[in-house]
Design an enzyme around this catalytic site. Sequence first.
Site, PDB file in Angstrom:
ATOM      1  N   GLU A 155      -1.116  -1.041   2.770  1.00  0.00           N
ATOM      2  CA  GLU A 155       0.158  -0.342   2.958  1.00  0.00           C
ATOM      3  C   GLU A 155      -0.038   1.132   3.269  1.00  0.00           C
ATOM      4  O   GLU A 155      -1.132   1.679   3.120  1.00  0.00           O
ATOM      5  CB  GLU A 155       1.023  -0.514   1.724  1.00  0.00           C
ATOM      6  CG  GLU A 155       0.355  -0.110   0.438  1.00  0.00           C
ATOM      7  CD  GLU A 155       1.210  -0.487  -0.767  1.00  0.00           C
ATOM      8  OE1 GLU A 155       2.072   0.314  -1.109  1.00  0.00           O
ATOM      9  OE2 GLU A 155       1.010  -1.570  -1.337  1.00  0.00           O
ATOM     10  N   CYS A 166       0.468   8.661   5.310  1.00  0.00           N
ATOM     11  CA  CYS A 166      -0.487   8.398   4.236  1.00  0.00           C
ATOM     12  C   CYS A 166      -1.220   7.101   4.578  1.00  0.00           C
ATOM     13  O   CYS A 166      -0.581   6.077   4.787  1.00  0.00           O
ATOM     14  CB  CYS A 166       0.275   8.268   2.923  1.00  0.00           C
ATOM     15  SG  CYS A 166      -0.769   7.816   1.542  1.00  0.00           S
ATOM     16  N   CYS A 174      -9.113  -1.414  -4.655  1.00  0.00           N
ATOM     17  CA  CYS A 174      -9.893  -0.240  -5.045  1.00  0.00           C
ATOM     18  C   CYS A 174     -10.662  -0.596  -6.304  1.00  0.00           C
ATOM     19  O   CYS A 174     -10.178  -1.367  -7.136  1.00  0.00           O
ATOM     20  CB  CYS A 174      -8.936   0.919  -5.343  1.00  0.00           C
ATOM     21  SG  CYS A 174      -9.768   2.450  -5.828  1.00  0.00           S
ATOM     22  N   CYS A 189      -8.224   3.367 -12.078  1.00  0.00           N
ATOM     23  CA  CYS A 189      -7.505   4.414 -12.815  1.00  0.00           C
ATOM     24  C   CYS A 189      -6.345   3.789 -13.597  1.00  0.00           C
ATOM     25  O   CYS A 189      -5.685   2.855 -13.125  1.00  0.00           O
ATOM     26  CB  CYS A 189      -6.992   5.498 -11.866  1.00  0.00           C
ATOM     27  SG  CYS A 189      -8.343   6.375 -11.057  1.00  0.00           S
ATOM     28  N   CYS A 193      -2.718   3.589 -11.925  1.00  0.00           N
ATOM     29  CA  CYS A 193      -2.594   3.305 -10.487  1.00  0.00           C
ATOM     30  C   CYS A 193      -2.510   1.806 -10.202  1.00  0.00           C
ATOM     31  O   CYS A 193      -3.248   1.009 -10.782  1.00  0.00           O
ATOM     32  CB  CYS A 193      -3.798   3.905  -9.766  1.00  0.00           C
ATOM     33  SG  CYS A 193      -3.792   3.644  -7.993  1.00  0.00           S
ATOM     34  N   CYS A 208       0.977   4.360  -4.585  1.00  0.00           N
ATOM     35  CA  CYS A 208      -0.185   3.566  -4.169  1.00  0.00           C
ATOM     36  C   CYS A 208      -0.152   2.127  -4.629  1.00  0.00           C
ATOM     37  O   CYS A 208      -0.082   1.855  -5.821  1.00  0.00           O
ATOM     38  CB  CYS A 208      -1.474   4.124  -4.766  1.00  0.00           C
ATOM     39  SG  CYS A 208      -1.601   5.858  -4.747  1.00  0.00           S
TER      40      CYS A 208
END
Length: 315
Positions: free
Chosen positions: A59, A72, A79, A83, A86, A305
């Site tokens: 996205e 962005c 990922c 974190c 996130c 995100c």
Amino acid sequence: MGWLLGGCDFDEMSNIPKELRESLALEHIARPIEIAEELKSRDGSVKYLYKLFDGNVIEGVYMPHDYGNTLCVSTQVGCRMGCEFCASGIGGLVRNLTPGEILGQFVAVNRHLGGSMSDRKLSNIVLMGSGEPLDNFDNVVKFIKLVSDPNGLNVGRRSISLSTCGIVENIRRLADLGLDVTLSLSLHATLDEYRRKLMPIANKYSVTETVEAARYYFKKTGRRVIFEYSMVKGVNMSFSDARRLSELTKGMAAHVNLIMLNKVEGKKVEGCTALEAERFCEKLVSLGVSATIRRSMGADIAGACGQLRRKRLDL
Ligand code: SAH
């Protein structure tokens, strides 16, 4: 190259012989990614869900600003940084994006907005979508070179911001390459103990080492470093935090970008109120730190995100 960077398919390349277009189409993919879904926010920002050739989805967000339009972009499918706050890291890393797939996001949206290679509708890029750009170093560097090529899309390197959770060696490598993009460092805490609670990467690098790498980046490039700081209630917003942040960012051109946390389902981390954010920002400013609260966009379209991708994967 003009056709490809304009987002055209081979059959649109009208000044190329038909047989050549057909043989190109047999052997190559002109558009490595396609916009699969578009969600428009009331504030003018737009969330895009893209489909990759292998069925993966990523996205991105388009944000119109007075100073130009920003896209962005994502650098990985998923990922592996994990974190605490996130959404992108929830399913781990699926794979790196190729330079063409990162560039493809820019090309697809630019075309969607009616732009071409020479008439761009996007002026700024932030590498702040899903993924950790410095965990996909070579492809990200190649992307930056491609998108800023004066014979191509010619996006100014100074209009590109790369956001990293702080992979220290690679911040230094990036500095040594002299690409001149803006470095945004996701610091989020001033003490190792608290940073570790929010970001697993803090188990590998200390706050001191991480900020030292940012200082190195500033010294090498002369570029002001942006420190991203997501405010977490009861964790990183005390007066001592403000004081430590002012100490840490001394000796370099720096700006602290305070972020209001977006609530992600299933995550326990709690953000703060607008008033608490303003107080923390004022503390920083009174200590001589250049600091602002980041204007949040796209709250109504799962702007943060990884949020939209997660929603679609759940279906
Ligand atoms: N991996 C890179 C870039 C992607 S995230 C990085 O860590 O910097 C871009 C920024 O958004 C980072 O500062 C990240 O910490 C922050 N972020 C992620 N999830 C968030 C959330 N739910 N609310 C607010 N900020 C978030």
